[in-house]
Write a protein that holds these residues in place. Structure first.
Motif, PDB file in Angstrom:
ATOM      1  N   LEU A  11      -5.136   6.178 -21.855  1.00 40.64           N
ATOM      2  CA  LEU A  11      -6.193   7.106 -22.224  1.00 40.64           C
ATOM      3  C   LEU A  11      -7.545   6.406 -22.094  1.00 40.64           C
ATOM      4  O   LEU A  11      -7.730   5.300 -22.607  1.00 40.64           O
ATOM      5  CB  LEU A  11      -5.988   7.585 -23.655  1.00 40.64           C
ATOM      6  N   VAL A  12      -8.484   7.058 -21.401  1.00 40.68           N
ATOM      7  CA  VAL A  12      -9.816   6.487 -21.214  1.00 40.68           C
ATOM      8  C   VAL A  12     -10.848   7.597 -21.358  1.00 40.68           C
ATOM      9  O   VAL A  12     -10.552   8.768 -21.085  1.00 40.68           O
ATOM     10  CB  VAL A  12      -9.915   5.802 -19.831  1.00 40.68           C
ATOM     11  N   GLN A  13     -12.039   7.229 -21.793  1.00 40.75           N
ATOM     12  CA  GLN A  13     -13.100   8.229 -21.942  1.00 40.75           C
ATOM     13  C   GLN A  13     -13.776   8.505 -20.604  1.00 40.75           C
ATOM     14  O   GLN A  13     -13.803   7.642 -19.710  1.00 40.75           O
ATOM     15  CB  GLN A  13     -14.142   7.733 -22.945  1.00 40.75           C
ATOM     16  N   ALA A  14     -14.333   9.683 -20.480  1.00 43.15           N
ATOM     17  CA  ALA A  14     -15.075  10.037 -19.268  1.00 43.15           C
ATOM     18  C   ALA A  14     -16.178   9.012 -19.029  1.00 43.15           C
ATOM     19  O   ALA A  14     -16.851   8.575 -19.971  1.00 43.15           O
ATOM     20  CB  ALA A  14     -15.672  11.426 -19.407  1.00 43.15           C
ATOM     21  N   GLY A  15     -16.332   8.624 -17.768  1.00 46.74           N
ATOM     22  CA  GLY A  15     -17.293   7.593 -17.413  1.00 46.74           C
ATOM     23  C   GLY A  15     -16.727   6.191 -17.437  1.00 46.74           C
ATOM     24  O   GLY A  15     -17.370   5.245 -16.963  1.00 46.74           O
ATOM     25  N   GLY A  16     -15.538   6.039 -17.979  1.00 45.31           N
ATOM     26  CA  GLY A  16     -14.911   4.732 -18.083  1.00 45.31           C
ATOM     27  C   GLY A  16     -14.192   4.323 -16.816  1.00 45.31           C
ATOM     28  O   GLY A  16     -14.206   5.030 -15.806  1.00 45.31           O
ATOM     29  N   SER A  17     -13.559   3.148 -16.887  1.00 45.64           N
ATOM     30  CA  SER A  17     -12.858   2.575 -15.741  1.00 45.64           C
ATOM     31  C   SER A  17     -11.436   2.202 -16.122  1.00 45.64           C
ATOM     32  O   SER A  17     -11.134   1.951 -17.292  1.00 45.64           O
ATOM     33  CB  SER A  17     -13.589   1.322 -15.238  1.00 45.64           C
ATOM     34  N   LEU A  18     -10.598   2.133 -15.097  1.00 47.91           N
ATOM     35  CA  LEU A  18      -9.201   1.772 -15.287  1.00 47.91           C
ATOM     36  C   LEU A  18      -8.698   1.189 -13.974  1.00 47.91           C
ATOM     37  O   LEU A  18      -9.140   1.609 -12.895  1.00 47.91           O
ATOM     38  CB  LEU A  18      -8.408   3.023 -15.638  1.00 47.91           C
ATOM     39  N   ARG A  19      -7.792   0.218 -14.057  1.00 49.64           N
ATOM     40  CA  ARG A  19      -7.160  -0.298 -12.850  1.00 49.64           C
ATOM     41  C   ARG A  19      -5.649  -0.136 -12.955  1.00 49.64           C
ATOM     42  O   ARG A  19      -5.028  -0.636 -13.892  1.00 49.64           O
ATOM     43  CB  ARG A  19      -7.496  -1.773 -12.623  1.00 49.64           C
ATOM     44  N   LEU A  20      -5.094   0.545 -11.978  1.00 48.74           N
ATOM     45  CA  LEU A  20      -3.654   0.706 -11.877  1.00 48.74           C
ATOM     46  C   LEU A  20      -3.092  -0.365 -10.952  1.00 48.74           C
ATOM     47  O   LEU A  20      -3.744  -0.766  -9.983  1.00 48.74           O
ATOM     48  CB  LEU A  20      -3.300   2.083 -11.330  1.00 48.74           C
ATOM     49  N   SER A  21      -1.881  -0.795 -11.264  1.00 49.45           N
ATOM     50  CA  SER A  21      -1.176  -1.755 -10.417  1.00 49.45           C
ATOM     51  C   SER A  21       0.173  -1.168 -10.019  1.00 49.45           C
ATOM     52  O   SER A  21       0.755  -0.375 -10.756  1.00 49.45           O
ATOM     53  CB  SER A  21      -0.946  -3.070 -11.163  1.00 49.45           C
ATOM     54  N   CYS A  22       0.652  -1.596  -8.867  1.00 55.99           N
ATOM     55  CA  CYS A  22       1.968  -1.180  -8.391  1.00 55.99           C
ATOM     56  C   CYS A  22       2.647  -2.417  -7.804  1.00 55.99           C
ATOM     57  O   CYS A  22       2.196  -2.944  -6.776  1.00 55.99           O
ATOM     58  CB  CYS A  22       1.847  -0.078  -7.361  1.00 55.99           C
ATOM     59  N   ALA A  23       3.699  -2.853  -8.460  1.00 56.70           N
ATOM     60  CA  ALA A  23       4.444  -4.020  -7.997  1.00 56.70           C
ATOM     61  C   ALA A  23       5.640  -3.564  -7.169  1.00 56.70           C
ATOM     62  O   ALA A  23       6.395  -2.691  -7.598  1.00 56.70           O
ATOM     63  CB  ALA A  23       4.915  -4.838  -9.192  1.00 56.70           C
ATOM     64  N   ALA A  24       5.793  -4.182  -6.010  1.00 53.70           N
ATOM     65  CA  ALA A  24       6.872  -3.817  -5.086  1.00 53.70           C
ATOM     66  C   ALA A  24       7.911  -4.927  -4.995  1.00 53.70           C
ATOM     67  O   ALA A  24       7.566  -6.116  -5.004  1.00 53.70           O
ATOM     68  CB  ALA A  24       6.309  -3.534  -3.704  1.00 53.70           C
ATOM     69  N   SER A  25       9.158  -4.529  -4.917  1.00 53.19           N
ATOM     70  CA  SER A  25      10.235  -5.485  -4.713  1.00 53.19           C
ATOM     71  C   SER A  25      10.482  -5.645  -3.224  1.00 53.19           C
ATOM     72  O   SER A  25      10.004  -4.845  -2.412  1.00 53.19           O
ATOM     73  CB  SER A  25      11.505  -5.005  -5.409  1.00 53.19           C
ATOM     74  N   GLY A  26      11.251  -6.637  -2.849  1.00 48.41           N
ATOM     75  CA  GLY A  26      11.643  -6.797  -1.458  1.00 48.41           C
ATOM     76  C   GLY A  26      10.724  -7.684  -0.652  1.00 48.41           C
ATOM     77  O   GLY A  26       9.691  -8.140  -1.133  1.00 48.41           O
ATOM     78  N   ARG A  27      11.106  -7.885   0.601  1.00 47.98           N
ATOM     79  CA  ARG A  27      10.395  -8.814   1.468  1.00 47.98           C
ATOM     80  C   ARG A  27       9.564  -8.136   2.539  1.00 47.98           C
ATOM     81  O   ARG A  27       9.020  -8.814   3.416  1.00 47.98           O
ATOM     82  CB  ARG A  27      11.410  -9.740   2.136  1.00 47.98           C
ATOM     83  N   THR A  28       9.479  -6.820   2.501  1.00 46.11           N
ATOM     84  CA  THR A  28       8.794  -6.100   3.571  1.00 46.11           C
ATOM     85  C   THR A  28       7.435  -5.562   3.174  1.00 46.11           C
ATOM     86  O   THR A  28       6.789  -4.866   3.950  1.00 46.11           O
ATOM     87  CB  THR A  28       9.664  -4.921   4.043  1.00 46.11           C
ATOM     88  N   PHE A  29       6.981  -5.891   1.972  1.00 49.09           N
ATOM     89  CA  PHE A  29       5.749  -5.292   1.449  1.00 49.09           C
ATOM     90  C   PHE A  29       4.580  -5.470   2.408  1.00 49.09           C
ATOM     91  O   PHE A  29       3.815  -4.537   2.651  1.00 49.09           O
ATOM     92  CB  PHE A  29       5.417  -5.906   0.093  1.00 49.09           C
ATOM     93  N   SER A  30       4.413  -6.648   2.945  1.00 45.10           N
ATOM     94  CA  SER A  30       3.242  -6.927   3.777  1.00 45.10           C
ATOM     95  C   SER A  30       3.238  -6.136   5.081  1.00 45.10           C
ATOM     96  O   SER A  30       2.218  -6.094   5.770  1.00 45.10           O
ATOM     97  CB  SER A  30       3.137  -8.426   4.063  1.00 45.10           C
ATOM     98  N   SER A  31       4.347  -5.523   5.432  1.00 47.73           N
ATOM     99  CA  SER A  31       4.425  -4.727   6.651  1.00 47.73           C
ATOM    100  C   SER A  31       4.363  -3.226   6.371  1.00 47.73           C
ATOM    101  O   SER A  31       4.511  -2.413   7.291  1.00 47.73           O
ATOM    102  CB  SER A  31       5.715  -5.049   7.409  1.00 47.73           C
ATOM    103  N   GLN A  32       4.161  -2.861   5.108  1.00 50.30           N
ATOM    104  CA  GLN A  32       4.212  -1.454   4.730  1.00 50.30           C
ATOM    105  C   GLN A  32       2.849  -0.904   4.307  1.00 50.30           C
ATOM    106  O   GLN A  32       2.215  -1.448   3.397  1.00 50.30           O
ATOM    107  CB  GLN A  32       5.192  -1.266   3.572  1.00 50.30           C
ATOM    108  N   PRO A  33       2.413   0.189   4.928  1.00 51.96           N
ATOM    109  CA  PRO A  33       1.245   0.890   4.407  1.00 51.96           C
ATOM    110  C   PRO A  33       1.584   1.439   3.019  1.00 51.96           C
ATOM    111  O   PRO A  33       2.714   1.849   2.765  1.00 51.96           O
ATOM    112  CB  PRO A  33       1.027   2.028   5.398  1.00 51.96           C
ATOM    113  N   MET A  34       0.577   1.455   2.154  1.00 52.18           N
ATOM    114  CA  MET A  34       0.787   1.901   0.785  1.00 52.18           C
ATOM    115  C   MET A  34      -0.174   3.020   0.440  1.00 52.18           C
ATOM    116  O   MET A  34      -1.258   3.144   1.034  1.00 52.18           O
ATOM    117  CB  MET A  34       0.562   0.735  -0.180  1.00 52.18           C
ATOM    118  N   GLY A  35       0.226   3.826  -0.534  1.00 58.38           N
ATOM    119  CA  GLY A  35      -0.636   4.926  -0.943  1.00 58.38           C
ATOM    120  C   GLY A  35      -0.543   5.196  -2.430  1.00 58.38           C
ATOM    121  O   GLY A  35       0.418   4.789  -3.089  1.00 58.38           O
TER     122      GLY A  35
END
Length: 125
Positions: A11-35
């Motif tokens: 939960l964050v107030q309007a005007g605030g900031s937040l950073r989301l993270s997404c951790a991937a398993s496996g050895r192919t991450f560097s070859s995969q486009p992400m969204g």
């Protein structure tokens, strides 16, 4: 098989900031486009941002352009979404997604092969 785990939603107030993270398993991450996609209650899942394998190409939805930044750290198998100047209409479950290795970067939900479980972001006015 690629597994994606999002974190950072809160939960964050309007005007605030937040950073989301997404951790991937496996050895192919560097070859995969992400969204990043998001889904608000009663609405379809929509595109937010995408990034190419090395980060040289990025795409954004018009609604988040300038306010949000997608980035990745291939050494950590992680993709990020920095969200600034947040608005109540940014409230949604945010999903991380990956395309198959060596695919092109895409805005289209149906082209993504792997999905995380989502993280809730709520922006109060």
């Amino acid at each position: 098989q690629v597994q994606l785990v999002e974190s950072g939603g809160e939960l964050v107030q309007a005007g605030g900031s937040l950073r989301l993270s997404c951790a991937a398993s496996g050895r192919t991450f560097s070859s995969q486009p992400m969204g990043w996609f998001r889904q608000a209650p009663g609405k379809e899942r929509e595109f937010v941002a995408a990034i190419s394998q090395k980060g040289g190409i990025t795409y954004y939805a018009d609604s988040v352009k300038v306010r949000f930044t997608i980035s990745r750290d291939n050494a950590k198998n992680t993709v990020y979404l920095q969200m600034n100047d947040m608005k109540p209409e940014d409230t949604a479950v945010y999903y991380c997604a990956a395309r198959a290795p060596w695919s092109t970067t895409s805005r289209y939900r149906e082209r993504y092969d792997y999905w995380g479980q989502g993280t809730q972001v709520t922006v109060s006015s």
